[in-house]
Design a protein around this motif. Structure first.
Motif, PDB file in Angstrom:
ATOM      1  N   VAL A  12       0.841  -1.205   0.000  1.00  0.00           N
ATOM      2  CA  VAL A  12       0.000   0.000   0.000  1.00  0.00           C
ATOM      3  C   VAL A  12       0.872   1.249   0.000  1.00  0.00           C
ATOM      4  N   LEU A  13       1.966   1.223   0.760  1.00  0.00           N
ATOM      5  CA  LEU A  13       2.865   2.374   0.795  1.00  0.00           C
ATOM      6  C   LEU A  13       3.467   2.642  -0.585  1.00  0.00           C
ATOM      7  N   SER A  14       3.805   1.570  -1.314  1.00  0.00           N
ATOM      8  CA  SER A  14       4.348   1.738  -2.667  1.00  0.00           C
ATOM      9  C   SER A  14       3.355   2.456  -3.560  1.00  0.00           C
ATOM     10  N   TYR A  15       2.086   2.122  -3.415  1.00  0.00           N
ATOM     11  CA  TYR A  15       1.046   2.745  -4.243  1.00  0.00           C
ATOM     12  C   TYR A  15       0.743   4.163  -3.784  1.00  0.00           C
ATOM     13  N   PHE A  16       0.965   4.441  -2.499  1.00  0.00           N
ATOM     14  CA  PHE A  16       0.572   5.728  -1.937  1.00  0.00           C
ATOM     15  C   PHE A  16       1.433   6.889  -2.445  1.00  0.00           C
ATOM     16  N   GLY A  17       2.692   6.626  -2.811  1.00  0.00           N
ATOM     17  CA  GLY A  17       3.565   7.697  -3.289  1.00  0.00           C
ATOM     18  C   GLY A  17       3.036   8.373  -4.540  1.00  0.00           C
TER      19      GLY A  17
END
Length: 312
Positions: A230-235
């Motif tokens: 999710v963090l990868s997508y959040f950027g």
């Protein structure tokens, strides 16, 4: 960790320089200019406009002059909107886009993660099925269709919300939900898939064998590891949402950054195109930088080097 972050920051500056150079020369390579579509303009007036905006100089000279202005924080003056600097246009139009984007990010993060976790914990049950149906709808329905449905039923029929503009806090509800629908659905699916994988890991079985409470296992042990995708997508999502959604802003009559970007491209307004492109890239790179920092904070085993991520 500070050395890694410093290296990422320097890489970010280099990427920004390459982007500025490529965008500038590609824009100049397109035939025509901002004043070529102007009708009934005497040659003398046109020559005066070219000289005023420096378009009569060689492209390389224009490039060095532009770089010099950027180093001083000056993005130039708009060629189509009188007496307005690009800094002023971005500053004024970014506020509604930022407010809307932050709201959509919070909604999509909170609801998306919670839905994904609930679906994983109730795998192959009614809750899981209902959430996945919602996720498919969120991913499939275009934002302009969703905006039209909200405006017609909640705005025109029920009079609960205004159909356009951001005059009151309640006016943010419909555009925020519209903008958050797709990322919420995507985050829910990402979280569910990642949680299912983590819940079958050995350390979770060990925690269950020790008799730990199911809620403690889910929140303290499983969720933190499941949030990495999710963090990868959040950027990139942060940059896309905060810098403005052209469709949502147009549907709800919001004068955000997306509206000016489209207007500047159709009118060949060089300084505004360059300014918004640089601003968008800077926000995107900053979001990626913060994402990498968050990655290392969530899982200290992760080391970022040479553009590759490894976990040991």
């Amino acid at each position: 960790m500070p050395e890694l972050l410093l290296r990422k920051f320097l890489s970010m500056l280099l990427s920004l320089f390459v982007l500025i150079t490529a965008t500038f020369f590609l824009m100049k390579a397109i035939p025509g200019d901002p004043f070529s579509s102007a009708k009934q303009v005497p040659d003398q007036v046109r020559a005066h406009l070219y000289a005023h905006y420096g378009l009569d100089k060689p492209v390389w000279e224009q490039y060095w002059i532009y770089l010099g202005h950027i180093l001083h924080g000056d993005l130039g003056m708009s060629m189509k909107q009188q007496y307005q600097s690009v800094n002023q246009i971005i500053g004024d139009s970014f506020v509604p886009s930022f407010e809307l984007g932050v709201g959509a990010l919070i909604v999509s993060a909170v609801i998306g993660v919670w839905f994904g976790m609930a679906a994983a914990l109730h795998h192959r049950k009614a809750v899981d099925t209902a959430i996945m149906i919602f996720a498919v709808i969120g991913l499939s329905v275009p934002s302009f269709v969703l905006a039209s449905i909200f405006q017609y039923y909640l705005g025109v029929k029920l009079h609960w919300f205004a159909v356009a503009g951001l005059r009151n806090p309640i006016d943010y509800v419909l555009p925020t939900i519209t903008l958050a629908a797709l990322p919420t659905a995507f985050i829910a699916r990402l979280t569910r898939a990642s949680m299912l994988e983590v819940l079958n890991a050995d350390f979770i079985r060990t925690a269950k064998a020790k008799g730990l409470n199911r809620t403690v296992i889910a929140y303290r042990h499983a969720l933190r590891n499941a949030l990495l995708p999710v963090l990868s997508y959040f950027g990139p999502l942060t940059a896309n949402v905060i810098t403005g959604s052209v469709i949502v802003e147009s549907m709800f009559g919001i004068g955000g950054l997306g509206k000016y970007f489209v207007y500047s491209i159709s009118n060949r307004d060089y300084p505004v195109i360059m300014g918004i492109t640089i601003f968008y890239a800077a926000v995107l790179m900053a979001a990626r930088f913060l994402t990498d920092a968050a990655y290392m904070w969530v899982d200290p085993r992760i080391k970022l080097s040479g553009g590759k991520e490894s976990s040991r």
